[in-house]
Design a protein around this motif. Structure first.
Motif, short mmCIF file in Angstrom:
data_model
loop_
_atom_site.label_atom_id
_atom_site.label_comp_id
_atom_site.label_asym_id
_atom_site.label_seq_id
_atom_site.Cartn_x
_atom_site.Cartn_y
_atom_site.Cartn_z
N ALA A 137 0.53 -1.60 0.12
CA ALA A 137 0.33 0.39 0.04
C ALA A 137 0.39 1.62 0.07
CB ALA A 137 -0.71 0.38 1.60
N LYS A 138 1.43 1.08 0.96
CA LYS A 138 3.13 2.47 1.00
C LYS A 138 3.48 2.85 -0.36
CE LYS A 138 7.12 4.63 3.22
NZ LYS A 138 7.88 3.84 4.54
N LEU A 139 4.16 1.25 -1.22
CA LEU A 139 4.52 1.80 -2.56
C LEU A 139 4.00 1.97 -3.41
CD1 LEU A 139 7.02 -0.95 -2.02
CD2 LEU A 139 7.90 1.23 -1.96
N THR A 140 2.58 1.73 -3.15
CA THR A 140 1.88 1.50 -4.89
C THR A 140 0.34 2.66 -4.65
OG1 THR A 140 0.86 0.23 -4.49
CG2 THR A 140 2.19 -0.50 -5.80
N GLY A 141 0.22 3.44 -3.55
CA GLY A 141 -0.50 4.41 -3.38
C GLY A 141 -2.41 3.48 -3.20
#
Length: 460
Positions: free
Chosen positions: A218-222
């Protein structure tokens, strides 16, 4: 989920793809690809999963920023699995199934593999039986099995990277792995013989939601933390799924790509012959599907020598009149004509010419038709993937099989079916129209050519 977009991870043997599919009509609104390069060197040729992972993260971030992603589904080629260590990393690289290493242990593996009557899985060369891969990997590295905590099939390797959940799926297990009994819907006797019965992840339906993306993804892709990830499906069964929910049997689906996979639904009863590369696949609902296959996309590329030209009707008529034809098998390791060496009969058309493309298209259609006959095909033939745009292939296949031919419009033949895993309440209900029946002159020429091809096959 009633609308929005589904991201489809689609790892084929030739290319890795990420497609964004609109859920309401299952149309592809964006596609990015990268070559599925095989990395050489120690310990054996293996897939570039870390390169794919960065490509997928970048693509997911871009697609979500532009249009939004509500769910992720996964489809991959078969004959691949991952050995995962206790910390979640790979215990060994993912073996390229075209590596010849497993043949080194063929005799020992044949002594433990279940019979065709139990698995519907033919004995294939190299690593095309996933069970043979695992047997060879454990034999060459005696400490590997101890390092392995979980065994997953290939779509679920990516599902694990996304969610942290371990699983296998019935379609990947049913893809000539020797690990699955399609008649009983359970593992075959092989996992126990390999000593992995407590390590191989539990089988799930492709449409099961395994979980949501991890906090790291979630953090890496938004992506939102609650973005659902579906279990995933074998690629040719992804092609089949949209037709299972939209088409009344009997019919067959021909999924084209590196491999051409013919699958017959509602077929007449036949005895499958594993020596001819027929097999039992398992569809998304867990049902056995008689199937046949050959490496048609690879043959297409080899026969054309990388110089592709669109065949016109004039090109086709010229090839039909002069009798230039290609006999199997361009790739002799697999398919119903395995062991045969290809040859040209008559004048060999020039590389890069439309006549060359026409002759190769006719060849591929004749082999496909033979595959359909082997599995008891009846009804229309739905053609998925690149060959759906090959007019010579479509005309010959319809003529020689005496069947309506329905090409599908999808640019990446498996993405629509994989997206359907997240949209089974809203299946696509329309097809492209059938290929028009050729006029009398063309039809007679095609039938005459097909008869000569068959005679040439008998002489070869």
């Amino acid at each position: 989920m009633t609308g929005g977009h589904v991201a489809v991870i689609d790892i084929g043997k030739t290319n890795a793809k990420l497609a964004l599919v609109r859920r309401s009509d299952l149309s592809e609104v964006a596609v990015v690809t990268r070559p599925n390069a095989v990395l050489p060197g120690r310990p054996y040729p293996h897939f570039d999963v870390e390169g794919h992972w960065q490509f997928l993260l970048d693509g997911l971030a871009s697609f979500h920023a532009d249009l939004g992603i509500e769910a992720i589904t996964i489809t991959t080629h078969g004959a691949a699995g991952a050995l995962i260590a206790a910390d979640g990393s790979l215990a060994a690289p993912i073996l390229d199934y075209e590596h010849t290493g497993p043949d080194e242990c063929a005799r020992a593996y044949d002594a433990i593999r279940p019979p065709f009557s139990e698995t519907g899985s033919p004995r294939l060369t190299k690593g095309l039986n996933l069970g043979a891969q695992l047997h060879w990997q454990f034999a060459r590295d005696p400490l590997l099995k101890e390092r392995v905590s979980h065994v997953v099939t290939y779509p679920q390797f990516w599902a694990h990277r996304l969610t942290g959940v371990f699983a296998t799926d019935v379609t990947s297990l049913g893809c000539h792995t020797d690990l699955w009994n399609p008649y009983k819907g359970q593992f075959s006797s092989l996992p126990a013989r390999l000593g992995i019965e407590n390590k191989i992840a539990p089988p799930r339906k492709p449409s099961d939601v395994l979980g949501s993306v991890t906090a790291e993804v979630a953090k890496l892709t938004g992506l939102p933390a609650d973005t659902a990830v579906y279990c995933g499906i074998h690629d040719s069964n992804a092609s089949l799924l949209s037709h299972l929910v939209a088409q009344e049997p009997p019919f067959s689906v021909v999924s084209t790509g590196t491999w051409v996979i013919a699958m017959a639904v509602g077929a007449r009863p036949v005895s499958l012959d594993p020596a001819l590369d027929t097999l039992v696949n398992v569809n998304a609902f867990g049902d056995a599907v008689p199937s046949a296959r050959f490496m048609g996309g690879r043959e297409h590329d080899i026969a054309l020598g990388g110089a592709t030209a669109q065949a016109t009707e004039a090109d086709m008529l010229q090839v039909l009149s002069c009798g230039s034809m290609l006999l199997p098998a361009v790739v002799s390791e697999t398919g119903p004509f395995a062991g045969a060496q290809s040859e040209w009969v008559g004048d060999e058309p020039q590389l890069g010419s439309g006549q060359r493309s026409a002759a190769v298209g006719f060849y591929l259609a004749m082999v496909t038709s033979y595959c359909l006959e082997l599995i008891g095909h009846e009804g229309p033939v739905i053609v998925e993937g690149p060959f759906a745009r090959n007019s010579a292939y479509l005309l010959m296949l319809g003529t020689v099989s005496h069947s309506p031919i329905i090409p599908t419009a999808s640019a990446t033949g498996t993405s629509q079916g994989a997206a359907l895993l997240a949209a089974l309440d809203n299946p696509l209900r329309h097809q492209m129209p059938a290929v028009p029946v050729p006029d009398k002159q063309m039809s007679e020429a095609l039938l005459s050519y097909a008869a000569a091809w068959t005679r040439g096959l008998a002489k070869a």
